[in-house]
Design an enzyme around this catalytic site. Structure first.
Site, PDB file in Angstrom:
ATOM      1  N   LYS A   1       0.825  -1.213   0.000  1.00  0.00           N
ATOM      2  CA  LYS A   1       0.000   0.000   0.000  1.00  0.00           C
ATOM      3  C   LYS A   1       0.857   1.260   0.000  1.00  0.00           C
ATOM      4  CE  LYS A   1       0.630   0.980   4.584  1.00  0.00           C
ATOM      5  NZ  LYS A   1       0.876   2.254   5.304  1.00  0.00           N
TER       6      LYS A   1
ATOM      7  N   THR B   1      -3.555   5.558   3.775  1.00  0.00           N
ATOM      8  CA  THR B   1      -2.219   5.959   3.326  1.00  0.00           C
ATOM      9  C   THR B   1      -2.272   6.774   2.045  1.00  0.00           C
ATOM     10  OG1 THR B   1      -1.397   3.897   4.297  1.00  0.00           O
ATOM     11  CG2 THR B   1       0.119   5.089   2.892  1.00  0.00           C
TER      12      THR B   1
END
Length: 332
Positions: free
Chosen positions: A192, A249
């Site tokens: 990610k 994120t």
């Protein structure tokens, strides 16, 4: 009282140390940098977590043997490039009865091991063993340090170990779930960060919410394909350590990876971006291993590969979108 040693005095390690201490755990922080420890012990504050005050009950040491002695849980919160060296230092002092929790996110380029696998590898080399649990999810340190509601996953094939971590870390503002897919949980936490670099680059180039949503969604598709090829559980990637961590994120200005990507989109070099962010950008560290995993498992990961080409100087950031949009049309 549960006794916990936290290895690492960065924002995530200290945010967790504070959370645990405030909620009745006996917490000792270890760092290889004595000046960090002196500052924390005297000011009770962390320079990158403004507004947070550390309890006076917390202990600090630069002696890793002292940190390990008599603890129920050892929490690895050092940046991913230092997990192996820290595990090597700590291994002689770790007992079979101790639980090890890893919160560092990454994949080692040379071995393609996750962080918990690195810890197990170092323990095995020194004829030691312990139960290792990965703790991962959408958890910015800046919010955990302020007791803002947060959900996370404790992952281990050893369900009793995961439940023990769940019990030790759960608080009124920090809810811990469990699963048995440790590798998938860790893979999500590493990849990610690479996708967040891609989103940041797009934002830096002036693209909008449509592009952001597309990169997050297709990035999760790439992560899922890789994880399934590696034997992970598909549902992991729609959960907290998959889509959850990816969303936070890729959308929060607390994200170092998103910030670094935006700087790259603005034309900064990799080194300039790292310097300006001022903290470890885990996506840059994880990128080579993510590309090698894609090749090893024969998985198509065009977003990850585009980020690699941009950082490697083989593709201009301004040309990356045309490259992705111009791929052969296909079913979703």
């Amino acid at each position: 009282m549960i006794k916990i040693a936290v290895f690492g005095a960065g924002t995530w390690g200290i945010a967790l140390a504070r959370l645990l201490a405030v909620n009745g755990r006996d917490v000792t922080v270890w760092s290889a940098i004595p000046t960090e420890l002196k500052s924390l012990s005297t000011t009770h504050r962390h320079p990158n977590l403004p507004g947070m005050e550390l309890p006076s009950t917390m202990h600090y040491t630069a002696d890793i043997a002292e940190a390990c002695a008599g603890k129920d849980i050892l929490l690895f919160a050092v940046p991913s490039p230092f997990v192996r060296s820290t595990a090597k230092k700590a291994a002689p002092y770790i007992s079979d009865s101790q639980l090890i929790v890893d919160v560092a996110k990454g994949i080692e380029d040379k071995t393609l091991m996750t962080m918990s696998e690195i810890i197990e590898d170092e323990l095995t080399k020194q004829k030691r063993s312990a139960r290792v649990v990965a703790l991962s999810g959408p958890t910015h340190a800046e919010e955990v340090a302020r007791d803002m509601p947060t959900l996370i996953v404790a992952a281990s094939e050893d369900e009793e170990a995961a439940k023990a971590v769940q019990k030790a870390f759960s608080t009124p503002t920090f809810r811990v779930y469990t699963n048995t897919d440790r590798r998938g949980t860790e893979l999500g936490g590493a990849v990610k960060n690479v996708i967040a670099l891609a989103v940041g680059i797009a934002l830096g180039l002036g693209y909008g919410d449509n592009a952001k949503a597309a990169l997050i969604t297709r990035g999760n598709a790439e992560l899922s394909r890789l994880g399934i090829a590696m034997g992970c559980k598909p549902e992991t990637f729609s959960g907290l350590s998959g889509m959850g961590d990816l969303i936070v994120t890729c959308t929060s200005m607390h994200s170092r990876n998103l910030h670094a990507g935006m700087l790259l989109g603005h034309g900064k070099t990799v080194e300039e971006a790292k310097t300006e962010v001022g903290q470890v950008v885990e996506g840059i560290n994880a990128l080579p291993a993510a590309c090698r995993l894609a090749k090893k498992y024969k998985v198509d990961m065009p977003i990850v590969q585009s980020v690699d080409a941009i950082l490697g100087g083989r593709l201009a950031a301004s040309n990356a979108l045309a490259s992705l949009m111009g791929r052969d049309l296909k079913r979703e």
